[in-house]
Design an enzyme around this catalytic site. Structure first.
Site, PDB file in Angstrom:
ATOM      1  N   SER A  37      21.086  -4.991 -40.749  1.00 35.94           N
ATOM      2  CA  SER A  37      20.791  -5.123 -42.182  1.00 35.94           C
ATOM      3  C   SER A  37      19.279  -5.122 -42.394  1.00 35.94           C
ATOM      4  CB  SER A  37      21.358  -6.433 -42.736  1.00 35.94           C
ATOM      5  OG  SER A  37      22.737  -6.329 -42.975  1.00 35.94           O
ATOM      6  N   ASN A  94      36.147  -6.087 -39.249  1.00 34.17           N
ATOM      7  CA  ASN A  94      34.954  -5.286 -38.953  1.00 34.17           C
ATOM      8  C   ASN A  94      34.346  -5.638 -37.581  1.00 34.17           C
ATOM      9  OD1 ASN A  94      31.700  -5.488 -39.212  1.00 34.17           O
ATOM     10  ND2 ASN A  94      32.480  -3.568 -40.043  1.00 34.17           N
ATOM     11  N   GLN A 111      22.657 -19.121 -40.625  1.00 32.13           N
ATOM     12  CA  GLN A 111      21.969 -17.849 -40.866  1.00 32.13           C
ATOM     13  C   GLN A 111      20.448 -17.990 -40.731  1.00 32.13           C
ATOM     14  OE1 GLN A 111      24.383 -15.288 -42.099  1.00 32.13           O
ATOM     15  NE2 GLN A 111      22.859 -13.922 -41.231  1.00 32.13           N
ATOM     16  N   LYS A 135      18.522 -13.939 -46.785  1.00 29.85           N
ATOM     17  CA  LYS A 135      19.348 -12.841 -46.311  1.00 29.85           C
ATOM     18  C   LYS A 135      20.606 -13.418 -45.693  1.00 29.85           C
ATOM     19  CE  LYS A 135      20.197  -8.570 -45.214  1.00 29.85           C
ATOM     20  NZ  LYS A 135      21.462  -8.722 -45.965  1.00 29.85           N
ATOM     21  N   THR A 155      27.610  -5.384 -35.756  1.00 29.97           N
ATOM     22  CA  THR A 155      27.875  -6.739 -35.242  1.00 29.97           C
ATOM     23  C   THR A 155      28.669  -6.649 -33.936  1.00 29.97           C
ATOM     24  OG1 THR A 155      27.974  -7.444 -37.540  1.00 29.97           O
ATOM     25  CG2 THR A 155      28.648  -9.047 -35.893  1.00 29.97           C
ATOM     26  N   GLY A 164      27.818  -8.056 -46.473  1.00 31.42           N
ATOM     27  CA  GLY A 164      29.240  -8.381 -46.307  1.00 31.42           C
ATOM     28  C   GLY A 164      29.486  -9.525 -45.340  1.00 31.42           C
ATOM     29  N   ASP A 165      30.713  -9.999 -45.353  1.00 32.95           N
ATOM     30  CA  ASP A 165      31.223 -10.979 -44.380  1.00 32.95           C
ATOM     31  C   ASP A 165      32.745 -10.861 -44.504  1.00 32.95           C
ATOM     32  OD1 ASP A 165      30.191 -13.373 -42.577  1.00 32.95           O
ATOM     33  OD2 ASP A 165      31.937 -14.157 -43.611  1.00 32.95           O
ATOM     34  N   LYS A 223      19.867 -17.777 -37.002  1.00 32.95           N
ATOM     35  CA  LYS A 223      20.237 -16.442 -36.514  1.00 32.95           C
ATOM     36  C   LYS A 223      19.168 -15.419 -36.902  1.00 32.95           C
ATOM     37  CE  LYS A 223      24.409 -15.209 -37.614  1.00 32.95           C
ATOM     38  NZ  LYS A 223      25.630 -14.599 -38.216  1.00 32.95           N
ATOM     39  N   LYS A 276      23.728 -17.647 -47.760  1.00 29.09           N
ATOM     40  CA  LYS A 276      25.112 -17.178 -47.682  1.00 29.09           C
ATOM     41  C   LYS A 276      25.746 -17.374 -49.046  1.00 29.09           C
ATOM     42  CE  LYS A 276      27.953 -15.529 -44.544  1.00 29.09           C
ATOM     43  NZ  LYS A 276      27.629 -14.815 -43.288  1.00 29.09           N
TER      44      LYS A 276
HETATM   45  P1  NDP Z   1      36.861  -9.100 -41.847  1.00 25.74           P
HETATM   46  O1  NDP Z   1      37.256  -9.552 -43.186  1.00 25.74           O
HETATM   47  O2  NDP Z   1      36.557  -7.666 -41.622  1.00 25.74           O
HETATM   48  O3  NDP Z   1      37.932  -9.544 -40.761  1.00 25.74           O
HETATM   49  C1  NDP Z   1      38.274 -10.871 -40.588  1.00 25.74           C
HETATM   50  C2  NDP Z   1      39.309 -10.993 -39.492  1.00 25.74           C
HETATM   51  O4  NDP Z   1      39.445 -12.355 -39.133  1.00 25.74           O
HETATM   52  C3  NDP Z   1      40.684 -10.502 -39.922  1.00 25.74           C
HETATM   53  O5  NDP Z   1      41.384 -10.042 -38.812  1.00 25.74           O
HETATM   54  C4  NDP Z   1      41.302 -11.785 -40.469  1.00 25.74           C
HETATM   55  O6  NDP Z   1      42.733 -11.795 -40.452  1.00 25.74           O
HETATM   56  C5  NDP Z   1      40.775 -12.817 -39.509  1.00 25.74           C
HETATM   57  N1  NDP Z   1      40.650 -14.100 -40.199  1.00 25.74           N
HETATM   58  C6  NDP Z   1      39.900 -14.365 -41.293  1.00 25.74           C
HETATM   59  N2  NDP Z   1      40.073 -15.630 -41.692  1.00 25.74           N
HETATM   60  C7  NDP Z   1      40.956 -16.168 -40.839  1.00 25.74           C
HETATM   61  C8  NDP Z   1      41.537 -17.444 -40.730  1.00 25.74           C
HETATM   62  N3  NDP Z   1      41.227 -18.419 -41.593  1.00 25.74           N
HETATM   63  N4  NDP Z   1      42.386 -17.646 -39.711  1.00 25.74           N
HETATM   64  C9  NDP Z   1      42.684 -16.657 -38.838  1.00 25.74           C
HETATM   65  N5  NDP Z   1      42.172 -15.419 -38.907  1.00 25.74           N
HETATM   66  C10 NDP Z   1      41.314 -15.179 -39.886  1.00 25.74           C
HETATM   67  O7  NDP Z   1      35.564  -9.996 -41.471  1.00 25.74           O
HETATM   68  P2  NDP Z   1      34.434  -9.720 -40.383  1.00 25.74           P
HETATM   69  O8  NDP Z   1      34.970  -9.002 -39.214  1.00 25.74           O
HETATM   70  O9  NDP Z   1      33.260  -9.165 -41.105  1.00 25.74           O
HETATM   71  O10 NDP Z   1      34.039 -11.218 -39.979  1.00 25.74           O
HETATM   72  C11 NDP Z   1      34.657 -11.896 -38.900  1.00 25.74           C
HETATM   73  C12 NDP Z   1      33.741 -13.036 -38.423  1.00 25.74           C
HETATM   74  O11 NDP Z   1      32.484 -12.503 -38.010  1.00 25.74           O
HETATM   75  C13 NDP Z   1      33.398 -14.085 -39.479  1.00 25.74           C
HETATM   76  O12 NDP Z   1      33.268 -15.338 -38.843  1.00 25.74           O
HETATM   77  C14 NDP Z   1      32.046 -13.635 -39.999  1.00 25.74           C
HETATM   78  O13 NDP Z   1      31.325 -14.700 -40.566  1.00 25.74           O
HETATM   79  C15 NDP Z   1      31.425 -13.151 -38.696  1.00 25.74           C
HETATM   80  N6  NDP Z   1      30.302 -12.215 -38.819  1.00 25.74           N
HETATM   81  C16 NDP Z   1      30.416 -11.066 -39.549  1.00 25.74           C
HETATM   82  C17 NDP Z   1      29.352 -10.184 -39.613  1.00 25.74           C
HETATM   83  C18 NDP Z   1      29.452  -8.888 -40.331  1.00 25.74           C
HETATM   84  O14 NDP Z   1      28.483  -8.128 -40.279  1.00 25.74           O
HETATM   85  N7  NDP Z   1      30.545  -8.546 -40.970  1.00 25.74           N
HETATM   86  C19 NDP Z   1      28.073 -10.490 -38.943  1.00 25.74           C
HETATM   87  C20 NDP Z   1      28.102 -11.682 -38.140  1.00 25.74           C
HETATM   88  C21 NDP Z   1      29.169 -12.513 -38.103  1.00 25.74           C
HETATM   89  P3  NDP Z   1      43.536 -11.530 -41.805  1.00 25.74           P
HETATM   90  O15 NDP Z   1      43.307 -10.098 -42.125  1.00 25.74           O
HETATM   91  O16 NDP Z   1      44.935 -11.875 -41.472  1.00 25.74           O
HETATM   92  O17 NDP Z   1      42.934 -12.452 -42.831  1.00 25.74           O
HETATM   93  O1  2IT Z   2      27.089 -13.684 -40.635  1.00 28.55           O
HETATM   94  C1  2IT Z   2      26.352 -12.683 -40.740  1.00 28.55           C
HETATM   95  O2  2IT Z   2      25.312 -12.584 -40.070  1.00 28.55           O
HETATM   96  C2  2IT Z   2      26.733 -11.637 -41.675  1.00 28.55           C
HETATM   97  N1  2IT Z   2      27.783 -11.733 -42.290  1.00 28.55           N
HETATM   98  C3  2IT Z   2      25.830 -10.456 -41.901  1.00 28.55           C
HETATM   99  C4  2IT Z   2      24.754 -10.790 -42.881  1.00 28.55           C
HETATM  100  C5  2IT Z   2      23.870  -9.645 -43.311  1.00 28.55           C
HETATM  101  O3  2IT Z   2      23.017  -9.921 -44.166  1.00 28.55           O
HETATM  102  O4  2IT Z   2      23.999  -8.520 -42.826  1.00 28.55           O
END
Ligand code: NDP
Ligand code: 2IT
Length: 446
Positions: free
Chosen positions: A378, A242, A112, A91, A210, A166-167, A115, A127
Site C-alpha cells: 500500500s 485474500n 498497525q 494508514k 500480504t 481493505g481488510d 507494523k 484502522k
Molecule cells: P477476507 O475477508 O478476504 O477473508 C477472511 C477469511 O477469514 C475468510 O475465509 C473468513 O471466512 C475468515 N474469517 C473471518 N472472520 C472469521 C471469524 N470470526 N472466524 C473464522 N473465520 C473468519 O480478509 P483478509 O484475507 O483480507 O484478512 C484476513 C486476516 O488478515 C485478518 O486478520 C486481517 O486483519 C489480516 N490482514 C489483512 C491484510 C490485507 O491486506 N487484506 C493485511 C494484513 C493483515 P468467512 O468467509 O466464512 O467469513
Molecule cells: O492489517 C493490515 O495491515 C491491512 N489490512 C492492510 C492495511 C493497508 O493499509 O494496506
C-alpha cells in the site's frame, strides 16, 4: 511483566477500558516486550511515551444509514481510529464484519502503528470499519452501504492525512465504490485509498502482497534459522480470503503443498495438496463457502468447526482472524509435528499461545512483522500515486520481497540483542517501538 511503569500504564488502561478485551490483549503483548528498553532509557517514562502511545490520537464513530433491496432503511456503526501519526500519515485497513466493535478496531489500529514502523516506509497507524455484514448482500446493497460510509469518512481522510485500505470484508469491489464516492464529494482525484483497481491508480501485486509477503518473511526465517525452505513442506492455512489465497499460491510456488484451508464454518483437508484455483473461484468469483470445494474434488475431506489443529503438518499460516488459535490448539499442532507458525492474520494467536511457541523454540512470525507486506505494498501504491506513474509487477514484487526479508532481519537481530533468537515477538515490538518513540520525542509534548 514486572516493570512498575509499564504495569501502571497497563493497569490504568485496564480500569479505563475494561471492556476492550482485544485492545488490552494487544497492548499487553507489546508492553510486556518493552521492559529492557524502558529500563535502559528513563526518558520514555519521563516523557510519558507509553501513556501517549496507548491512547489513540482520535476515535471517530458515526452512523451509516443505507437502503436495502426491499426499500428498508438500515443503520450500521462506522469507525475510524486514528491511532498515531508520528512517522507518517495515518494508514490502515477497513474491516466490514458483524463482529466489529471499538475494541477490535482499537487493537487493529494499535498493531498497525508498530507494523507500519517495521515496513521502513513513512506511515502512521489507523484502522476503521463497520459492523456491516457483507455476506448475502447484493452488489447494489454493498454499493449503497459503501457510499454512505464514505459520505462521512471523507471529511476525516486525505492523501496526506489518512489513507484507508481493505481488510476482512473489504476488497477491490468495496474500495472501488468508496473511491468513486470520495472523488465525487471532494472533486479530487488523489491516492486517498490503497488497494484500488489498476485502471484508477492501483498497484500491481497489491492484491497478492500480504500472502506473498508472509511467505517471503517465512522463507527468510526458515533459511536463516534452520537452513531450510518451503520445499517439500506440508502447510496448513486458516481462512480462504485474500491473505490465505495468495499465501497458498506462494507457498506452493516455493515447493510446499498446502493440505488444509478453512472458512468460518469449517475446513477442507487433502493430504496430497489442494488446488488453489478452485478456492479462488469459490471465494472471489462465486463468493461461496469453502465446503463447495468438494464439488471440484471429491477426494477432499470437509470438517465443520474449528480449524485443522489435529492434522500432521510442518508449517501453519493462520490467515483468518484474531484469537483463532488458543494454547490448546498450538499444543496440538506442536504435538503433530508443526515447527513453524507465521501469522498472516492480525493477532491470530492468544498471548499464552505465543508464549508456548517461543518457549518451545518453534519458528515464529508475529503478525505485525509477517503480514506487513500488505500495508508495505500500500505504501508503494502511495509512492506510485505521488509520482503519477506505475511500476511493473516485477519492480513491485522485488521491492516487496527485499523489504520483507529486511523486516525478518530487523526483528531477528533485535531479538538476539534484547532476548533470544526465537523471541521474534520481542524483536518486532522493540524494533518498531523505538522508531515511533524517537519521532514522538523529537516533536516535544503536544
Ligand atoms: P477476507 O475477508 O478476504 O477473508 C477472511 C477469511 O477469514 C475468510 O475465509 C473468513 O471466512 C475468515 N474469517 C473471518 N472472520 C472469521 C471469524 N470470526 N472466524 C473464522 N473465520 C473468519 O480478509 P483478509 O484475507 O483480507 O484478512 C484476513 C486476516 O488478515 C485478518 O486478520 C486481517 O486483519 C489480516 N490482514 C489483512 C491484510 C490485507 O491486506 N487484506 C493485511 C494484513 C493483515 P468467512 O468467509 O466464512 O467469513
Ligand atoms: O492489517 C493490515 O495491515 C491491512 N489490512 C492492510 C492495511 C493497508 O493499509 O494496506
Amino acid at each position: 511483566m514486572k516493570n512498575e511503569y509499564l504495569l501502571k500504564v497497563y493497569n490504568d488502561l485496564l480500569i479505563r477500558n475494561k471492556d476492550e478485551k482485544e485492545f488490552l490483549q494487544a497492548v499487553y503483548e507489546v508492553l510486556s516486550s518493552l521492559e529492557k528498553v524502558i529500563e535502559k532509557d528513563s526518558s520514555y517514562e519521563k516523557l510519558g511515551i507509553i501513556e501517549r502511545m496507548v491512547e489513540p490520537d482520535r476515535q471517530i464513530m458515526f452512523r451509516v444509514p443505507w437502503v436495502n433491496d426491499e426499500g428498508k432503511v438500515c443503520v450500521n456503526r462506522g469507525y475510524r481510529i486514528q491511532f498515531n501519526n508520528a512517522i507518517g500519515p495515518y494508514k490502515g485497513g477497513l474491516r466490514f464484519h458483524p463482529s466489529v466493535n471499538l475494541s477490535i478496531i482499537k487493537f487493529l489500529g494499535f498493531e498497525q502503528v508498530f507494523k507500519n514502523s517495521l515496513t521502513t516506509l513513512p506511515m502512521g497507524g489507523a484502522k476503521g470499519g463497520s459492523d456491516f455484514d457483507p455476506k448475502g448482500k447484493s452488489d447494489g446493497e454493498i454499493m449503497r452501504f459503501c457510499q454512505s460510509f464514505m459520505q462521512e469518512l471523507q471529511r476525516h481522510i486525505g492523501q496526506f492525512t489518512d489513507v484507508p485500505a481493505g481488510d476482512i470484508g473489504v476488497g477491490a469491489r468495496e474500495i472501488g465504490y468508496m473511491f468513486g464516492q470520495y472523488k465525487k464529494i471532494r472533486n479530487e482525484f488523489e491516492g486517498v485509498l490503497t488497494g484500488k483497481g489498476l485502471a484508477y491508480g492501483g498497484s500491481l501485486i497489491r492484491p497478492e502482497a500480504t500472502g506473498y509477503g508472509l511467505c517471503y518473511f517465512a522463507s527468510e526465517s526458515l533459511k536463516v534459522m534452520r537452513n531450510d525452505s518451503f520445499k517439500g513442506k506440508k502447510v496448513v492455512i486458516s481462512g480462504s480470503g485474500n491473505v490465505a489465497i495468495y499465501a497458498a499460491y506462494k507457498a506452493i510456488e516455493l515447493g510446499a503443498s498446502v493440505i488444509a484451508m478453512s472458512d468460518s464454518k469449517g475446513y477442507i483437508y487433502n493430504e496430497k495438496g489442494l488446488n488453489i484455483d478452485y478456492i479462488k473461484e469459490i471465494k472471489e468469483v462465486k463468493r461461496g463457502r469453502i465446503e463447495e470445494y468438494l464439488q471440484f474434488d471429491n477426494n477432499t475431506e470437509y470438517q465443520q468447526g474449528k480449524v485443522w489443529t489435529n492434522i500432521k503438518c510442518d508449517i501453519a499460516l493462520p490467515c483468518a482472524t484474531q484469537n483463532e488459535l488458543e494454547l490448546n490448539d498450538i499444543k496440538k499442532l506442536y504435538d503433530n509435528g508443526c515447527f513453524a507458525v507465521y501469522e498472516g492474520a492480525n493477532m491470530p494467536l492468544t498471548n499464552d499461545a505465543v508464549d508456548f511457541v517461543i518457549k518451545n523454540k518453534m519458528l515464529y512470525g508475529p503478525g505485525k512483522a509477517a503480514n506487513a507486506g500488505g500495508v508495505l505494498t500500500s505504501g508503494l501504491e502511495m509512492t506510485q500515486n505521488s509520482l503519477r506513474m506505475s511500476w511493473t509487477k516485477e519492480e513491485v514484487d522485488t521491492k516487496l520481497e527485499q523489504l520483507m526479508r529486511g523486516i525478518f532481519h530487523n526483528c531477528y537481530e533485535t531479538a538476539k540483542k534484547y532476548a533470544d533468537e526465537y523471541d521474534i515477538k520481542t524483536g518486532a515490538n522493540i524494533a518498531s517501538f523505538i522508531k515511533v518513540a524517537e519521532a514522538m520525542k523529537a516533536y516535544g509534548i503536544y
